[in-house]
Design an enzyme around this catalytic site. Structure first.
Site, PDB file in Angstrom:
ATOM      1  N   LYS A 153     -43.086  19.716  19.835  1.00 13.16           N
ATOM      2  CA  LYS A 153     -44.225  20.165  19.053  1.00 13.16           C
ATOM      3  C   LYS A 153     -44.287  19.343  17.766  1.00 13.16           C
ATOM      4  CE  LYS A 153     -45.704  23.542  21.694  1.00 13.16           C
ATOM      5  NZ  LYS A 153     -47.057  23.516  22.294  1.00 13.16           N
ATOM      6  N   ASP A 182     -46.818  17.136  21.307  1.00 17.25           N
ATOM      7  CA  ASP A 182     -47.979  18.017  21.414  1.00 17.25           C
ATOM      8  C   ASP A 182     -48.416  18.427  20.017  1.00 17.25           C
ATOM      9  OD1 ASP A 182     -49.914  19.849  22.016  1.00 17.25           O
ATOM     10  OD2 ASP A 182     -48.605  21.247  23.085  1.00 17.25           O
ATOM     11  N   GLU A 208     -50.252  14.904  23.175  1.00 19.47           N
ATOM     12  CA  GLU A 208     -51.154  15.919  23.720  1.00 19.47           C
ATOM     13  C   GLU A 208     -52.036  16.486  22.615  1.00 19.47           C
ATOM     14  OE1 GLU A 208     -50.378  20.263  25.775  1.00 19.47           O
ATOM     15  OE2 GLU A 208     -49.049  18.592  26.318  1.00 19.47           O
ATOM     16  N   ASP A 232     -55.546  18.986  26.480  1.00 17.70           N
ATOM     17  CA  ASP A 232     -55.202  20.326  26.955  1.00 17.70           C
ATOM     18  C   ASP A 232     -56.288  21.310  26.555  1.00 17.70           C
ATOM     19  OD1 ASP A 232     -53.966  22.611  27.838  1.00 17.70           O
ATOM     20  OD2 ASP A 232     -52.294  22.545  26.437  1.00 17.70           O
ATOM     21  N   LYS A 255     -54.037  23.963  33.416  1.00 13.87           N
ATOM     22  CA  LYS A 255     -53.461  25.304  33.472  1.00 13.87           C
ATOM     23  C   LYS A 255     -54.272  26.130  34.478  1.00 13.87           C
ATOM     24  CE  LYS A 255     -51.710  25.717  28.710  1.00 13.87           C
ATOM     25  NZ  LYS A 255     -51.690  24.305  28.307  1.00 13.87           N
TER      26      LYS A 255
END
Length: 350
Positions: A153, A182, A208, A232, A255
């Site tokens: 992260k 991300d 991401e 995402d 997802k």
């Protein structure tokens, strides 16, 4: 009734911070669908900020059950708009597919592609936002556990601070571990370009969601640089077709719970591949039924990159025993019929 739903709540092993707030449990509905002489299983677990609300999910599932009574499984699916109630649609679609695959005597991933045989899927570990030493230790522990790909992260600190964290990781684990970052849309265009240039020094595979979900032009402008761009949140909020049309991503994070079901996710993965964009499948911290649905999608994608499926340890309890073990950075794919869970093993209160 042909479609039956049971509510559940699964406490997390530790709270999860999201853009929509702090989450301490995952609540949703187990869906049972009697079809073709089988009872298929599905999971509808909405996530704030990504799908409909829990109440909206429950209402949609009730509509689907009524529609199925009048119009069969076609009526049930037509009652569920993937753009409006994706989690509810995921639950019903998964249960229907599970029943179909059981009736055909194949694991779910082979229902998507009968020519594919997959024993396991590579998975990544996820590392939170810590100082350089903490981050390096967390990645080293993941590597010791067998993971060859770790996602960090980033974005909560300055680009300089995140670069220091990546440097510490490389010093600790070397160059053979794949690193991803991300940002969850945290950066401006200027900061994002700076970050990608800085992160290239550390061999980051992709970043991401560097920019906000609606900035497809900005993401498109970042492509072709030293680090790939993965999207995402943009996939959920702007739809895959818009992302692909804008040439905004090198990688799509898919997802199934957010996209309205495993069938939708697999179709979109194949569409992305046709346009030279790589799919990566992840969960939304789901129960075992949702995780298995995502796993089967990934298993049906030949040579899929490491996916974000190893999330079962984020839950303190689960809906049923998990047949998919994680070892050596890979998740085993069940080869029993359908999802791989016996309906009799789903816990009594779900």
């Amino acid at each position: 009734m042909t479609i039956r739903t049971t509510p559940f709540s699964l406490p997390l092993s530790s709270p999860l911070s999201t853009a929509a707030g702090r989450i301490e449990e995952r609540s949703g509905f187990v869906v049972r669908y009697d079809h073709r002489g089988e009872t298929g299983l599905g999971e509808a677990t909405p996530l704030p900020g990504w799908t409909e609300s829990l109440d909206g999910c429950e209402e949609a599932l009730a509509r689907a059950a009524d529609a199925e009574a009048d119009g069969g499984h076609t009526g049930a699916m037509l009652a569920l708009d993937a753009g409006e109630v994706p989690a509810a649609r995921h639950g019903v679609a998964t249960a229907l597919l599970d029943a179909d695959a059981r009736a055909e005597g194949v694991p779910l991933y082979q229902w998507f592609d009968a020519d594919v045989h997959c024993e396991s899927v590579p998975v990544n570990a996820t590392v939170g936002d810590g100082d350089p030493a903490t981050t390096a230790t967390a990645v080293a522990e993941a590597v010791d556990a067998g993971f060859e790909c770790c996602k960090l992260k980033v974005g909560a600190r300055s680009v300089d601070d995140d670069a220091d964290r990546l440097r510490a990781v490389r010093v600790r684990v070397g160059d053979d571990v794949t690193l991803r970052a991300d940002a969850n849309g945290a950066w401006s265009r200027e900061d994002a370009r700076d970050a990608l240039e800085r992160f290239a020094e550390f061999g980051v595979e992709y970043v991401e969601q560097p920019l906000s979900a609606d900035d497809l032009d900005g993401h498109a402008a970042l492509r072709g640089g030293p680090v790939d761009v993965a999207l995402d949140e943009s996939v959920a909020h702007r739809r895959v077709d818009s992302v692909l049309a804008a040439d905004a991503a090198d990688v799509l994070i898919l997802k199934p719970m957010v996209l309205g079901g495993p069938g939708n996710a697999h179709t979109l993965a194949m569409r992305a591949r046709e346009q030279g964009v790589e799919p990566v499948v992840t969960t939304t911290i789901d129960g075992v039924l949702g995780r298995l649905a995502a796993l089967h999608v990934a298993a049906a994608i030949p040579n899929v990159r490491p996916c974000g499926l190893a999330t079962g340890d984020r839950l303190s309890t689960d809906l049923a025993p998990d047949p998919a073990t994680v070892a050596g950075g890979r998740m085993t794919v069940p080869h029993s019929d359908g999802l791989g869970v016996d309906p009799r093993e789903v816990r009594a209160d779900a």
